[in-house]
Design an enzyme around this catalytic site. Structure first.
Site, PDB file in Angstrom:
ATOM      1  N   LEU A  95       0.873  -1.169   0.000  1.00 14.64           N
ATOM      2  CA  LEU A  95       0.000   0.000   0.000  1.00 14.64           C
ATOM      3  C   LEU A  95       0.910   1.218   0.000  1.00 14.64           C
ATOM      4  O   LEU A  95       1.989   1.188   0.599  1.00 14.64           O
ATOM      5  CB  LEU A  95      -0.904   0.019   1.241  1.00 14.64           C
ATOM      6  N   ASP A  96       0.483   2.286  -0.653  1.00 18.70           N
ATOM      7  CA  ASP A  96       1.266   3.511  -0.650  1.00 18.70           C
ATOM      8  C   ASP A  96       1.419   4.026   0.780  1.00 18.70           C
ATOM      9  O   ASP A  96       0.609   3.719   1.663  1.00 18.70           O
ATOM     10  CB  ASP A  96       0.599   4.581  -1.517  1.00 18.70           C
ATOM     11  N   LYS A  97       2.430   4.847   0.986  1.00 19.54           N
ATOM     12  CA  LYS A  97       2.746   5.382   2.309  1.00 19.54           C
ATOM     13  C   LYS A  97       1.508   5.945   3.008  1.00 19.54           C
ATOM     14  O   LYS A  97       1.290   5.706   4.201  1.00 19.54           O
ATOM     15  CB  LYS A  97       3.811   6.478   2.175  1.00 19.54           C
TER      16      LYS A  97
END
Length: 317
Positions: free
Chosen positions: A140-142
């Site tokens: 998942l993105d940051k």
């Protein structure tokens, strides 16, 4: 780590039906828990033997041989364990389900060698040092929150990677986008590196196939609350796809373009939107076939507080 976790001991008898076939082909079928590349490594290193003898991958078998694996697992990277709190939704000897918070990078990279989910996982479960990417099979993105699965063993890692490649893992997200959508649909557009800005992804003609399904949950004066289902898992897929159809995710500074607001918006809502410090995207549901039991399992994660507050502000407008 204990010797049991560090060491793999397996054996199998070659069927007479496999007479004349190559060692690497038969090993891949007998030990399907492990990737072909991993088995090739063990054949080459002598950790996989035939009747006690090291053989080449192309060695032809007759049937009746005993193939034995006695492999010592090694650390897969030079990462360091760090005591970082994890929100663990589920855990057993095969997998961990994490509910990832915002502002947490998943995997170390240049400029982010510490303070990542991977560092936290190594502290929580030291055996992960011998699993590729410490068991992380998808990201998942940051600043995207929500559910992720982590493999605790090499066999679970192989199984989950195969499920992701077969697109049998169910991943559903919820998001708030700018603009009022008329209905749901499917975005089927290839994604690859942006031709000019290499740190970004984009819809490009020669990109990898990417499909995102979306449906409307609720409409507001200038925004829409939607649910999305990934058919593929490209980098930044949802963010790129939604921006490509002119409904960027609220708070997405990378793909959302300049800040947009509809006419007549209250100062309170304008302030809420301007100060929403990340993309309003949450991995709500995750479903997969359990690598150990073979049963389908699924998990659900409530929207985080910041997205609930955003929706409350939109409802009051």
């Amino acid at each position: 780590m204990s010797d049991f976790i560090n060491h793999i001991e397996r054996s199998a008898i070659v069927s007479s039906d496999d007479c004349g076939r190559r060692l690497d082909q038969i090993a891949a079928e007998l030990f399907a828990d492990y990737s072909r590349s991993r088995l090739q490594q063990w054949i080459k290193s002598g950790e996989l033997k035939v009747d006690g003898q090291q053989q080449q991958a192309k060695h032809k078998l007759l049937g009746g041989e005993n193939i034995e694996i006695s492999a010592q697992l090694k650390a897969e990277g030079d990462w360091h364990a760090e005591e970082i709190a994890l929100n663990i939704v589920y855990e057993d000897e095969h997998i961990i389900i994490i509910n990832k918070p915002t502002n947490l990078v998943v995997h170390p990279a240049a400029g982010n060698r510490q303070g990542t989910l991977l560092n936290a996982l190594l502290f929580h479960c030291p055996q992960l040092e011998s699993v590729p990417r410490a068991g992380i099979v998808h990201r998942l993105d940051k600043d995207t929150t929500g559910l992720m699965v982590v493999a605790k063993t090499l066999a679970a890692h192989t199984d989950l990677v195969a499920q992701l490649q077969a697109r049998s893992v169910s991943r559903e997200y919820e998001a708030v986008v700018s603009g009022v959508m008329t209905g749901g649909g499917v975005i089927d557009q290839p994604i690859g590196r942006h031709p000019k800005q290499r740190v970004k992804m984009a819809v490009v003609r020669d990109g990898k196939e990417a499909r995102t399904h979306y449906k409307v949950l609720e409409r507001f004066a200038g925004h829409t609350y939607i649910r999305l289902k990934l058919e593929t898992g490209r980098t930044h897929q949802i963010r790129v796809h939604m921006a490509s159809i002119k409904y960027p995710i609220v708070g997405d500074e990378t793909y959302g373009g300049r800040f947009r607001i509809h006419k007549g918006v209250s100062d309170q809502l304008r302030d809420t939107l301007q100060n929403f410090g990340r993309q309003a995207l949450h991995a709500r549901e995750l479903g997969l076939v359990h690598p150990g039991s073979g049963e389908f399992m699924s998990w659900n994660s409530e929207l985080p507080d910041d997205m609930q507050s955003l929706l409350a502000a939109l409802v009051q407008e």
